[in-house]
Design an enzyme around this catalytic site. Structure first.
Site, PDB file in Angstrom:
ATOM      1  N   HIS A 226       5.068  -3.499  -2.522  1.00 58.61           N
ATOM      2  CA  HIS A 226       4.080  -4.602  -2.612  1.00 58.61           C
ATOM      3  C   HIS A 226       3.299  -4.528  -3.896  1.00 58.61           C
ATOM      4  CE1 HIS A 226       0.041  -6.883  -1.827  1.00 58.61           C
ATOM      5  NE2 HIS A 226       0.785  -7.207  -0.908  1.00 58.61           N
TER       6      HIS A 226
ATOM      7  N   ASP B 188       1.968   4.039   1.453  1.00 62.78           N
ATOM      8  CA  ASP B 188       1.389   2.785   1.695  1.00 62.78           C
ATOM      9  C   ASP B 188       1.467   2.297   2.993  1.00 62.78           C
ATOM     10  OD1 ASP B 188       0.822   0.088   1.919  1.00 62.78           O
ATOM     11  OD2 ASP B 188       1.726  -0.672   0.143  1.00 62.78           O
TER      12      ASP B 188
ATOM     13  N   GLN C  62       1.489  -1.740   6.339  1.00 58.91           N
ATOM     14  CA  GLN C  62       2.270  -2.454   7.546  1.00 58.91           C
ATOM     15  C   GLN C  62       2.580  -1.376   8.555  1.00 58.91           C
ATOM     16  OE1 GLN C  62       2.905  -5.488   7.665  1.00 58.91           O
ATOM     17  NE2 GLN C  62       2.142  -6.244   5.675  1.00 58.91           N
TER      18      GLN C  62
ATOM     19  N   LYS D 270      -5.525  -5.942   8.878  1.00 56.35           N
ATOM     20  CA  LYS D 270      -4.170  -6.181   9.506  1.00 56.35           C
ATOM     21  C   LYS D 270      -3.843  -5.529  10.784  1.00 56.35           C
ATOM     22  CE  LYS D 270      -1.762  -6.004   4.954  1.00 56.35           C
ATOM     23  NZ  LYS D 270      -1.361  -7.616   4.734  1.00 56.35           N
TER      24      LYS D 270
ATOM     25  N   CYS E 129       4.072 -11.164  -2.142  1.00 56.45           N
ATOM     26  CA  CYS E 129       3.491 -10.139  -3.344  1.00 56.45           C
ATOM     27  C   CYS E 129       4.625  -9.103  -3.557  1.00 56.45           C
ATOM     28  CB  CYS E 129       2.153  -9.381  -2.941  1.00 56.45           C
ATOM     29  SG  CYS E 129       0.734 -10.498  -2.642  1.00 56.45           S
TER      30      CYS E 129
END
Ligand code: PLP
Length: 411
Positions: free
Chosen positions: A125, A202, A205, A228, A366
């Site tokens: 991303h 990261d 998600q 999220k 993104c």
């Protein structure tokens, strides 16, 4: 622990927004990878905090300040525990983007020199790419990118080949927000450490969907966003290994992050406060704590199982459609489904679906370098969460068929 099946109908009642209509149609919300909806318990926790306990934290001698500080710090403990970390290793930030910028500025500024290498992947991303580009421009470090296999997985051989004696950090996403693929982050952390580098994951998600244990992963930093995972916007966290956080300089200066301030210099508060300059977003942290409690009560294992089952159903139905083309692998994935459908542009698909109440995302997500790699300018993306149903997948499929009819078939 036995896994409980999710009672999705009951869960849906916890999310009032799911009862609303969009363009006169029942809302079918399939844009969860961008941001999830919020259960009433989270909204109540935030409003309860502001209605009953709000004051500034950490420096007040009065009761409200003590209550606000307790609420803020107990949210930190709950959120740290959720990802298997220790409370003092969890820094509240505005979200994944800010967490990664913190590491790039603070750790990167202190540890990178000209010629050092930052190893990323082609599926990052922009939030896990642009901060490193800025750092590279400042320090003279070089960026390298591990490639992908033909079916859209991380190419571990390529990553291993690109790890070298100058690699200082490997920063990669746990789950791709376009391909849906789950990366073998524990293996990557091990490889990074063998090469003498550190590893940042990261988790934007993954934290909402998978049982995450940062100690088991073996990474050095893990970044994620509250919005999220049923929490408010504007709050997220960076977990980091204590030794690293302690050795890093602050990245923003101001109140809350100091130990002592003199005219000729200052000393810093202990971690995590060293990285939290200014009045923090207390209400949002309380909301994130409530979101984590909500998800934990249902059980991440159960949430994941529901999403996997729903994703299988969706992929079975979607791949039956003539002209449906999935980006990313069929296995080792979560419920982020990026696709193209014949020659109908992703934005047209999203608009047609929206008119039917079905919210999906269209665009580069993104992930512009990944789009270039895939040879497209945009994909359509449907993404599921704990409250989605089989009927909603059927609505997506019906919407795609309707789009094809509207376009008079494919060219
Ligand atoms: N990383 C990944 C993989 C994401 O999917 C996202 C958001 O979509 C981000 C980072 C950025 O998250 P935020 O905008 O919440 O900081």
């Amino acid at each position: 622990m036995t896994r409980k099946a999710l009672d999705v109908e009951r869960i849906r009642n916890d999310f009032p927004i799911l009862n609303r209509q969009v363009h006169g149609q029942p809302l079918v919300y399939l844009d969860n990878a961008a941001s999830s909806q919020k259960p009433a318990a989270v909204v109540a926790a935030v409003s309860g905090y502001f209605l009953n306990s709000h004051a500034n934290v950490h420096r007040g001698a009065h009761l409200l300040s003590v209550e606000a500080t307790d609420a803020y710090e107990s949210a930190r403990a709950v959120v740290a525990d959720f990802i298997g970390g220790r409370t003092r290793e969890l820094v509240f930030t505005r979200g994944t983007t800010e967490s990664i910028n913190l590491v790039a500025n603070s750790w990167g500024g202190a540890n990178l020199a000209e010629g050092d290498e930052i190893l990323l992947t082609l599926m990052e991303h922009h939030s896990n790419l642009v901060p490193w580009q800025l750092l590279a421009a400042r320090t003279g470090a070089k960026l390298k990118f591990a490639g992908l296999t033909a079916d859209g997985r991380l190419d571990l051989d390529d990553l291993t080949a690109k790890l070298g004696s100058r690699t200082r950090i490997v920063a990669l996403t746990h789950v791709s927000n376009t391909l849906g693929v789950v990366n073998p982050v524990a293996e990557v952390a091990r490889l990074a450490h063998e090469a003498g580098a550190i590893c940042l994951v990261d988790g934007a998600q993954s934290a909402p969907h998978l049982e995450v244990d940062v100690v088991e992963i073996g990474c050095d930093f893990y970044a994620f966003s509250g919005h999220k995972m049923c929490g408010p916007t504007g709050i997220g966290a960076l977990w980091g290994r204590k030794e690293l956080l302690e050795a890093m300089p602050p990245w923003q200066g101001g109140g809350e992050m100091i130990s002592e301030v003199r005219l000729d210099g200052s000393t810093w508060a202990a971690v995590p406060h060293k990285f939290e300059a200014g009045t923090p977003s207390v209400g949002d942290a309380v909301g994130l704590g409530a979101a984590v409690r909500y998800l934990s009560n249902l059980g991440l294992e159960s949430i994941h199982a529901h999403e996997i089952e729903l994703t299988e159903y969706a992929l079975d139905r979607l791949t039956e459609l003539d002209g449906f083309d999935l980006f990313g692998p069929r296995t080792d994935r979560v419920g982020v489904i990026s696709f193209r459908y014949g020659d109908i542009h992703a934005h047209d698909l999203a608009t047609i679906l929206d008119a039917r109440g079905v919210a999906i995302r269209a665009g580069h997500h993104c992930n512009q370098p990944l789009m270039h790699h895939l040879g497209v300018d945009a994909t359509a993306r449907a993404s599921v969460y704990l409250y989605n149903t089989h009927a909603e997948i059927d609505a997506l499929v019906d919407g795609l068929l309707a789009a094809k009819t509207l376009f008079g078939g494919f060219a």
